[in-house]
Each structure stands twice: as structure tokens, then as C-alpha cells.
Write a protein that holds these residues in place. Sequence first.
Motif, PDB file in Angstrom:
ATOM      1  N   VAL A   1     128.292  72.830  88.969  1.00 52.26           N
ATOM      2  CA  VAL A   1     129.008  71.791  88.227  1.00 52.26           C
ATOM      3  C   VAL A   1     130.079  71.146  89.115  1.00 52.26           C
ATOM      4  O   VAL A   1     130.250  69.922  89.143  1.00 52.26           O
ATOM      5  N   ARG A   2     130.789  71.982  89.880  1.00 52.92           N
ATOM      6  CA  ARG A   2     131.840  71.452  90.758  1.00 52.92           C
ATOM      7  C   ARG A   2     131.264  70.592  91.883  1.00 52.92           C
ATOM      8  O   ARG A   2     131.846  69.579  92.272  1.00 52.92           O
ATOM      9  N   LYS A   3     130.083  70.994  92.404  1.00 45.56           N
ATOM     10  CA  LYS A   3     129.488  70.242  93.512  1.00 45.56           C
ATOM     11  C   LYS A   3     128.757  68.985  93.061  1.00 45.56           C
ATOM     12  O   LYS A   3     128.891  67.920  93.656  1.00 45.56           O
ATOM     13  N   PHE A   4     127.960  69.131  92.008  1.00 44.13           N
ATOM     14  CA  PHE A   4     127.052  68.056  91.642  1.00 44.13           C
ATOM     15  C   PHE A   4     127.250  67.528  90.213  1.00 44.13           C
ATOM     16  O   PHE A   4     126.573  66.587  89.804  1.00 44.13           O
ATOM     17  N   GLY A   5     128.141  68.176  89.456  1.00 46.10           N
ATOM     18  CA  GLY A   5     128.363  67.734  88.075  1.00 46.10           C
ATOM     19  C   GLY A   5     127.196  68.035  87.164  1.00 46.10           C
ATOM     20  O   GLY A   5     127.035  67.392  86.126  1.00 46.10           O
ATOM     21  N   GLN A   6     126.348  69.006  87.543  1.00 43.64           N
ATOM     22  CA  GLN A   6     125.169  69.345  86.742  1.00 43.64           C
ATOM     23  C   GLN A   6     125.196  70.815  86.335  1.00 43.64           C
ATOM     24  O   GLN A   6     125.506  71.685  87.159  1.00 43.64           O
ATOM     25  N   LEU A   7     124.842  71.072  85.087  1.00 55.18           N
ATOM     26  CA  LEU A   7     124.845  72.429  84.551  1.00 55.18           C
ATOM     27  C   LEU A   7     123.472  73.062  84.802  1.00 55.18           C
ATOM     28  O   LEU A   7     122.738  73.383  83.874  1.00 55.18           O
ATOM     29  N   LEU A   8     123.128  73.213  86.086  1.00 54.62           N
ATOM     30  CA  LEU A   8     121.808  73.697  86.458  1.00 54.62           C
ATOM     31  C   LEU A   8     121.936  74.765  87.546  1.00 54.62           C
ATOM     32  O   LEU A   8     122.771  74.647  88.444  1.00 54.62           O
ATOM     33  N   LEU A   9     121.104  75.798  87.463  1.00 58.09           N
ATOM     34  CA  LEU A   9     121.110  76.831  88.498  1.00 58.09           C
ATOM     35  C   LEU A   9     120.784  76.226  89.867  1.00 58.09           C
ATOM     36  O   LEU A   9     120.177  75.153  89.970  1.00 58.09           O
ATOM     37  N   SER A  10     121.130  76.947  90.919  1.00 60.21           N
ATOM     38  CA  SER A  10     121.151  76.389  92.270  1.00 60.21           C
ATOM     39  C   SER A  10     119.805  76.284  92.971  1.00 60.21           C
ATOM     40  O   SER A  10     119.721  75.746  94.079  1.00 60.21           O
ATOM     41  N   ASP A  11     118.727  76.805  92.365  1.00 58.87           N
ATOM     42  CA  ASP A  11     117.413  76.823  93.022  1.00 58.87           C
ATOM     43  C   ASP A  11     117.506  77.476  94.397  1.00 58.87           C
ATOM     44  O   ASP A  11     116.986  76.977  95.401  1.00 58.87           O
ATOM     45  N   SER A  12     118.196  78.601  94.437  1.00 63.21           N
ATOM     46  CA  SER A  12     118.342  79.349  95.686  1.00 63.21           C
ATOM     47  C   SER A  12     118.331  80.834  95.361  1.00 63.21           C
ATOM     48  O   SER A  12     118.499  81.237  94.211  1.00 63.21           O
ATOM     49  N   SER A  13     118.140  81.649  96.398  1.00 65.70           N
ATOM     50  CA  SER A  13     118.063  83.084  96.173  1.00 65.70           C
ATOM     51  C   SER A  13     118.700  83.838  97.331  1.00 65.70           C
ATOM     52  O   SER A  13     118.592  83.429  98.491  1.00 65.70           O
ATOM     53  N   GLU A  14     119.358  84.932  97.002  1.00 61.95           N
ATOM     54  CA  GLU A  14     119.831  85.847  98.031  1.00 61.95           C
ATOM     55  C   GLU A  14     118.625  86.564  98.635  1.00 61.95           C
ATOM     56  O   GLU A  14     117.533  86.561  98.062  1.00 61.95           O
ATOM     57  N   ASP A  15     118.833  87.179  99.801  1.00 64.44           N
ATOM     58  CA  ASP A  15     117.736  87.901 100.447  1.00 64.44           C
ATOM     59  C   ASP A  15     117.303  89.094  99.588  1.00 64.44           C
ATOM     60  O   ASP A  15     118.136  89.773  98.977  1.00 64.44           O
ATOM     61  N   SER A  16     116.003  89.332  99.543  1.00 64.95           N
ATOM     62  CA  SER A  16     115.424  90.493  98.829  1.00 64.95           C
ATOM     63  C   SER A  16     115.988  90.638  97.415  1.00 64.95           C
ATOM     64  O   SER A  16     116.573  91.672  97.062  1.00 64.95           O
ATOM     65  N   PRO A  17     115.806  89.638  96.571  1.00 62.89           N
ATOM     66  CA  PRO A  17     116.402  89.705  95.227  1.00 62.89           C
ATOM     67  C   PRO A  17     115.718  90.742  94.335  1.00 62.89           C
ATOM     68  O   PRO A  17     114.498  90.903  94.387  1.00 62.89           O
ATOM     69  N   ASN A  18     116.506  91.459  93.533  1.00 59.58           N
ATOM     70  CA  ASN A  18     115.932  92.345  92.515  1.00 59.58           C
ATOM     71  C   ASN A  18     116.209  91.802  91.106  1.00 59.58           C
ATOM     72  O   ASN A  18     115.857  92.430  90.120  1.00 59.58           O
ATOM     73  N   ILE A  19     116.846  90.619  91.058  1.00 62.88           N
ATOM     74  CA  ILE A  19     117.042  89.909  89.784  1.00 62.88           C
ATOM     75  C   ILE A  19     116.676  88.444  89.988  1.00 62.88           C
ATOM     76  O   ILE A  19     117.151  87.807  90.930  1.00 62.88           O
ATOM     77  N   LEU A  20     115.805  87.930  89.138  1.00 60.98           N
ATOM     78  CA  LEU A  20     115.487  86.505  89.130  1.00 60.98           C
ATOM     79  C   LEU A  20     115.875  85.935  87.773  1.00 60.98           C
ATOM     80  O   LEU A  20     115.490  86.477  86.733  1.00 60.98           O
ATOM     81  N   VAL A  21     116.660  84.867  87.792  1.00 68.91           N
ATOM     82  CA  VAL A  21     117.071  84.193  86.561  1.00 68.91           C
ATOM     83  C   VAL A  21     116.433  82.809  86.542  1.00 68.91           C
ATOM     84  O   VAL A  21     116.540  82.057  87.525  1.00 68.91           O
ATOM     85  N   PHE A  22     115.767  82.467  85.451  1.00 72.36           N
ATOM     86  CA  PHE A  22     115.138  81.158  85.305  1.00 72.36           C
ATOM     87  C   PHE A  22     115.836  80.387  84.183  1.00 72.36           C
ATOM     88  O   PHE A  22     116.144  80.951  83.130  1.00 72.36           O
ATOM     89  N   GLN A  23     116.056  79.118  84.417  1.00 72.03           N
ATOM     90  CA  GLN A  23     116.706  78.259  83.428  1.00 72.03           C
ATOM     91  C   GLN A  23     115.702  77.221  82.928  1.00 72.03           C
ATOM     92  O   GLN A  23     115.084  76.509  83.714  1.00 72.03           O
ATOM     93  N   ILE A  24     115.551  77.165  81.609  1.00 73.96           N
ATOM     94  CA  ILE A  24     114.750  76.123  80.972  1.00 73.96           C
ATOM     95  C   ILE A  24     115.715  75.123  80.360  1.00 73.96           C
ATOM     96  O   ILE A  24     116.556  75.495  79.536  1.00 73.96           O
ATOM     97  N   SER A  25     115.596  73.861  80.736  1.00 75.15           N
ATOM     98  CA  SER A  25     116.387  72.797  80.119  1.00 75.15           C
ATOM     99  C   SER A  25     115.420  71.774  79.537  1.00 75.15           C
ATOM    100  O   SER A  25     114.476  71.348  80.215  1.00 75.15           O
ATOM    101  N   ALA A  26     115.639  71.398  78.271  1.00 75.09           N
ATOM    102  CA  ALA A  26     114.711  70.474  77.618  1.00 75.09           C
ATOM    103  C   ALA A  26     115.376  69.840  76.412  1.00 75.09           C
ATOM    104  O   ALA A  26     116.384  70.334  75.897  1.00 75.09           O
ATOM    105  N   SER A  27     114.793  68.734  75.962  1.00 77.53           N
ATOM    106  CA  SER A  27     115.282  68.089  74.749  1.00 77.53           C
ATOM    107  C   SER A  27     114.879  68.919  73.543  1.00 77.53           C
ATOM    108  O   SER A  27     113.742  69.378  73.440  1.00 77.53           O
TER     109      SER A  27
END
Length: 403
Positions: A163-189
Motif C-alpha cells: 500500500v505504501r509503495k503502490f497504493g494497492q491492497l494486494l500481496l507482493s507476488d514474491s516469495s522468500e527462499d524455500s517457503p513453507n507457507i504460501l498465501v494466496f489472495q483472491i480479489s473480485a467484485s
Amino acid sequence: MWIGVKDGKYHMRHVCQDSDELNTYGWTQHNGRDFGHQVLVDQGLKLTTSFLKSKSEGSGYGGDWAVQIDVQTDKPELDNEMLRHGHLFFYLADESRHVLSLAGTNLDTDKNSLLASGSRSDIGDWQLHLKSKEVLELHYSGFSTPHIHNLSDLVQHNLGAQVRKFGQLLLSDSSEDSPNILVFQISASIPFKADIAFVSGTKVKTSKVKERVSRLTGASLTSLLQDKQTEFDVKFERRFNVADKLEPDSTIVGKAAIANMLGGIGYFYGQSKISIPENSSLAIFPLQLRGHDNFISYWPAELYTAVPSRPFFPRGFLWDEGFHQLLIWRWDVHICLDIIGHWLDLMNMDGWIPREQILGSEALSKVPEEFVAQYPSNGNPPTLFLVIRDLLDGMEKKQVHCH
């Protein structure tokens, strides 16, 4: 996890707590094994979640599962962007730190429903799929961490930076190395509906992954869930025989009561902290052996149990469980026996069971430090005897079949 709107501000919802001030929430149906239907109303947002477990040829230990999420609003205020758009988050976490693999960095459910995959020795290879008829905007974030009790903070920190960088309430589409948690965001009307399917044992030649995913999504999933709802209603009447004794509204309350009792059952693992009495022989041990707070750790233990309250007491309580099981054995005696066995496994050589079970980091995060330690001088009335006596009486009357 989802983002709600209150007084013109966004609020993250995740852990069940009264301070969220939802209009209503809870299971309306749940059979304790492979099906549940839950309704949550957060201001003008109505979320309905239903899950189904399925054991099919080729699936790994535990089988497959699917979740259907339906998002509606009773406030079609089209001039308010906050109320027109829904943001849901679902996540996959492996506490054993197995690496979770993203299907790709450009997730497009129109072309490919696969979101993530991985492998475990107990269930084999697995895949996570998302399907929806609606136009969904999908984003993700991956985390590598030994903890999941602070997942809300990780997600909010990620969103805040975006939000601070782009003004959007959206996850960063990035991942830390060797992730053991994946979070997915669904945004829709709003309104929209989405189906999430998890299939295991996917590398077996006879796994038929495509067919299994198809069966656990779309119209097929909706039909299977409707069948389970009917089964629940039929079993409720068969077990409690209240149709001629209660008004329809009271029957609805009864179904919600058993559904929330079964839906609150959880599995916990960890070690209780046991306070050492001053006159105990253990009190002579140096501090480094008995802990700086004058306690010792109980053995590592697992506990399968119902809980007294999802928002306030989401953990096992010995006194409460005796009463819980008076209800649960009448619904499913095998679940009851499994839970009683877990509780009795916690008994020490003196016949004592710690009355409050705070096992694991998630459970600990809900308890102030001063209430964590359990005292061997404190015991609860042995309410499990009520259940055991009830079960024996039922067996004599041939009301209980434990084969």
C-alpha cells in the motif's frame, strides 16, 4: 483470512475473536469427519464456507479435500468501492518446514487451475487447485518461518508495504527462499464464488488427478455438498429424534449446537508447563534444570479434543471435556472414544491430568503468561467418568456399538 470493512476502514479477519464484532459466525452443519458448512456475517459482507473430504483411488493418507467459498453482500452500495470488492486470503502451511512449490509466478486460473504443489512422506505428492467461473484477480506471497501463530502479522506487513509503495491492497507476488507457507489472495467484485481443491498421491499412475479435481470443484462439488447437508439433517433426526418435540426454529438451534461442538474439535501438539510446588523434591534442582520460572515441561503430547469456546478458549479443558463428550458420543461414538483416549494418555503416575492444555505456539499465543503454568495441586472433578458411565449404560442397553 479476509478483509472486512468497518466505519470506512479495512480490518483483517483471521483468528476467531469477539473483538472483530462479526454480526454472526458459526457452523450450521458439521459431521465431525468429512463435511462442514459455516456462515460468517461481517457488517455488509456474508461469507459462506463449506468443506468436503474425499478418499478416492490413488489419493494419499487422509485423502483429498475441497473448500467452496461464496461471497455475498447485503449492501449493494455501488458507489462505495470498499463494499464492491472482496479480498480473501487462503494459505497452505507446512509446520515441518517442507518446501512448498508455486505453480508459476503468473497465476492464471483460466488456463491452469494448479496453484501449488509439494511432497510429504505420509501423503505422497500433492497439488492445490483453484477454480471459479468469475473473473478473479490472484496474488500470492511465500514465507519461510518455523511459526504460523503470527501469520496475520506477516500478511498485514506484506500488504502494508504494498500500500505504501503502490497504493494497492494486494500481496507482493514474491516469495522468500524455500517457503513453507504460501498465501494466496483472491480479489473480485462481489458476489463471487471460488472452489479450492487439494489432491494427494498425485504421482501414482492410477491417480487420475484431473478427474479428482473436476469432481471436487464446480457443479459436482456443489452437488456433493448438498448431499452431505441432507445426510447431516437425516442423522440429526435419527440421533436425537426431536422433530415431534421441537419447533423448527429450535431444531435449527439444536443443529447449530452439535455442529459447533463438532466443528470446534481440534488437534494440538506440544508440552504443558508444570509449576513446581515449594515442598516438591524437584524444587532442589538448580534453576537451569527446572526453568527460570520454576516450572518443568510435561512430556511432548498430542491432544485431539473439543474446545469450550472458539474465541476465548480454543484449547482443551479437562472439566469441560466430560460434558462435551456426553453430547458427542450420541453423534459419533468413535470420535468420542478417540478423544477420551487422548485425554487419558495425558495422565501421569499420580493419576493427575493437567486441567488446561496449552499445547503449541498457536494455543500459547492466546493465553497470558501468568495463566500458562499448571499446578499439580489443582484438579478438576473427574467429569470423564460421566461419559464412561454413560457409554457403559448405553452398551448395556445396546444403544452404543463400538465394534
